[in-house]
Design an enzyme around this catalytic site. Structure first.
Site, mmCIF file in Angstrom:
data_model
loop_
_atom_site.group_PDB
_atom_site.id
_atom_site.type_symbol
_atom_site.label_atom_id
_atom_site.label_comp_id
_atom_site.label_asym_id
_atom_site.label_seq_id
_atom_site.Cartn_x
_atom_site.Cartn_y
_atom_site.Cartn_z
ATOM 1 N N HIS A 155 3.908 -0.369 4.858
ATOM 2 C CA HIS A 155 4.148 -1.134 3.294
ATOM 3 C C HIS A 155 5.192 -2.219 3.985
ATOM 4 O O HIS A 155 5.087 -3.275 3.067
ATOM 5 C CB HIS A 155 4.677 0.001 2.326
ATOM 6 C CG HIS A 155 4.833 -1.022 1.069
ATOM 7 N ND1 HIS A 155 3.899 -1.630 0.457
ATOM 8 C CD2 HIS A 155 6.101 -1.349 0.389
ATOM 9 C CE1 HIS A 155 4.446 -2.290 -0.618
ATOM 10 N NE2 HIS A 155 5.646 -2.163 -0.624
ATOM 11 N N LYS B 106 -8.355 -1.976 -3.860
ATOM 12 C CA LYS B 106 -8.344 -1.071 -5.331
ATOM 13 C C LYS B 106 -9.210 -1.404 -6.097
ATOM 14 O O LYS B 106 -9.600 -2.265 -6.424
ATOM 15 C CB LYS B 106 -6.679 -1.138 -5.715
ATOM 16 C CG LYS B 106 -5.472 -0.548 -4.867
ATOM 17 C CD LYS B 106 -4.202 -0.462 -5.548
ATOM 18 C CE LYS B 106 -3.195 0.340 -4.661
ATOM 19 N NZ LYS B 106 -1.813 0.111 -5.437
ATOM 20 N N HIS C 63 -3.339 -8.229 -5.361
ATOM 21 C CA HIS C 63 -2.790 -7.996 -6.598
ATOM 22 C C HIS C 63 -3.686 -8.240 -7.916
ATOM 23 O O HIS C 63 -4.271 -9.230 -7.895
ATOM 24 C CB HIS C 63 -1.445 -8.466 -6.657
ATOM 25 C CG HIS C 63 -0.511 -7.850 -5.688
ATOM 26 N ND1 HIS C 63 0.873 -8.541 -5.355
ATOM 27 C CD2 HIS C 63 -0.424 -6.724 -5.050
ATOM 28 C CE1 HIS C 63 1.384 -7.981 -4.320
ATOM 29 N NE2 HIS C 63 0.890 -6.653 -4.418
ATOM 30 N N ARG D 103 -3.713 -3.561 3.252
ATOM 31 C CA ARG D 103 -2.982 -2.305 2.901
ATOM 32 C C ARG D 103 -3.261 -1.271 4.016
ATOM 33 O O ARG D 103 -4.453 -1.294 4.743
ATOM 34 C CB ARG D 103 -3.640 -1.774 1.667
ATOM 35 C CG ARG D 103 -3.211 -2.532 0.340
ATOM 36 C CD ARG D 103 -3.588 -2.010 -0.930
ATOM 37 N NE ARG D 103 -3.423 -2.524 -2.114
ATOM 38 C CZ ARG D 103 -3.914 -3.699 -2.633
ATOM 39 N NH1 ARG D 103 -5.251 -3.973 -2.104
ATOM 40 N NH2 ARG D 103 -3.665 -4.323 -3.796
ATOM 41 N N TYR E 63 8.276 -10.042 -4.050
ATOM 42 C CA TYR E 63 8.392 -10.517 -2.817
ATOM 43 C C TYR E 63 9.122 -11.984 -2.899
ATOM 44 O O TYR E 63 10.059 -12.236 -1.894
ATOM 45 C CB TYR E 63 7.242 -10.992 -1.945
ATOM 46 C CG TYR E 63 6.236 -9.659 -2.135
ATOM 47 C CD1 TYR E 63 6.885 -8.525 -0.994
ATOM 48 C CD2 TYR E 63 4.972 -9.493 -2.438
ATOM 49 C CE1 TYR E 63 6.055 -7.470 -0.942
ATOM 50 C CE2 TYR E 63 4.498 -8.268 -2.481
ATOM 51 C CZ TYR E 63 4.820 -7.151 -1.817
ATOM 52 O OH TYR E 63 4.063 -6.128 -1.653
ATOM 53 N N ARG F 72 3.381 -5.014 5.288
ATOM 54 C CA ARG F 72 2.654 -5.939 4.272
ATOM 55 C C ARG F 72 3.821 -6.693 3.463
ATOM 56 O O ARG F 72 3.698 -7.948 3.059
ATOM 57 C CB ARG F 72 1.774 -4.863 3.457
ATOM 58 C CG ARG F 72 1.496 -5.436 2.040
ATOM 59 C CD ARG F 72 0.360 -4.383 1.729
ATOM 60 N NE ARG F 72 0.333 -4.742 0.041
ATOM 61 C CZ ARG F 72 -0.969 -5.466 -0.227
ATOM 62 N NH1 ARG F 72 -1.803 -6.040 0.458
ATOM 63 N NH2 ARG F 72 -1.123 -5.556 -1.669
#
Length: 297
Positions: free
Chosen positions: A240, A170, A266, A146, A275, A243
């Site tokens: 993004h 995250k 994720h 990211r 995706y 990615r």
């Protein structure tokens, strides 16, 4: 009701980025100003849902998209959940609110040919910036990192001998990402130039500006956009999308969804499935070639 405490909660407990905290705070302030002006409300604890709906209608009439309105509502939801959790509010006016419907955004990844051109065909500037930019784009494409993770990547978290980097994602979740031998070569070339020029000697971050300062979000975007401008006609050329390209190309190559999920960091498989669904054309080709009942193979 203290907005400062809400922001502190978002940072310390929810581990949100500074960008998100600023955006949430701004949305709450804007809503508070609206309620004071339109309804004479002095405290957001006095808000009723019809007042919220009035604000939503105003935003829509001003031309704001449903997606943007939903983002603002996410800020308010987080604020009212915080008030309830802190024991400062009994009734949440947004308890029954439902997000507005939005059309799914079709994000088109770069093709393998476009990636080959940006990594091998175009000429990067000589010196520090060129070696840094080439390494950065290669790292993003080969790891799916990211933008925020890239910015915060430190020298101590790059393992040039075991071909991996450690990133802090995250919610402060760490993960190890493998990278390729060519990425290691580019990293060493970049560090040789950086050290030779004495750039960022006191900075432990991997990516620094030509003045030795830590990278920032808009600079990453500008670099990606700059190099893809000459090789792609796609409307969106962003970190993004790079990615997104990483994930799509892995799935096309036969990687399983769970592995891609882990690499992307994720929290759920649902986020990764986007995706896969975007690459339905490739899946159809695979199905047509592999299924034993296909007589046209």
């Amino acid at each position: 009701m203290s907005l400062a405490k809400f922001k502190a909660y978002l940072g310390l407990e929810k581990q949100y980025s500074s960008h998100t905290i600023t955006a949430y705070g701004r949305d709450v302030e804007t809503f508070a100003e609206h309620c004071g002006k339109e309804h004479g409300i002095q405290s957001l604890s006095e808000v009723s849902y019809p007042m919220v709906r009035h604000w939503i209608v105003g935003l829509a009439e001003s031309g704001m998209s449903n997606r943007a309105i939903n983002r603002k509502m996410a800020s308010l939801k987080a604020y009212y959940r915080f008030l309830q959790k802190a024991g400062l509010l009994e009734r949440n006016p947004l308890a029954k609110h439902r997000s507005l419907k939005v059309e799914a955004k079709a994000e088109v990844p770069f093709s393998e040919k476009e990636m080959e051109r940006v990594l091998r065909a175009i000429v990067y500037p000589e010196g520090f910036e060129g070696s840094r930019d080439r390494f950065m784009i290669n790292l993003m494409y080969t790891t799916g990192v990211r933008r925020a993770e890239l910015i915060n990547l430190t020298l101590g978290h790059v393992g040039p001998d075991d071909l991996s980097i450690k990133v802090l994602g995250k919610r402060n979740k760490e993960r190890i990402l493998p990278f390729l031998a060519e990425t290691r070569t580019l990293f060493k070339e970049y560090m040789e130039v950086r050290n030779a020029k004495g750039i960022g000697l006191g900075n432990h971050h991997v990516f620094v500006t030509n003045k030795g300062n830590k990278f920032y979000e808009t600079l990453v975007y500008r670099i990606v956009n700059k190099y893809f401008q000459g090789v792609s006609t796609k409307v969106k050329k962003s970190p993004h999308i790079l990615r997104h390209t990483f994930a799509t190309h892995l799935l096309r190559g036969g990687a399983d969804l769970n592995s891609v999920k882990e690499l992307l960091g994720h929290g759920s498989l649902a986020s990764t499935q986007v995706y896969a669904s975007n690459d339905i054309a490739t899946l159809k080709k695979v199905h047509a070639m592999a299924h034993p009942r296909n007589v046209n193979k």
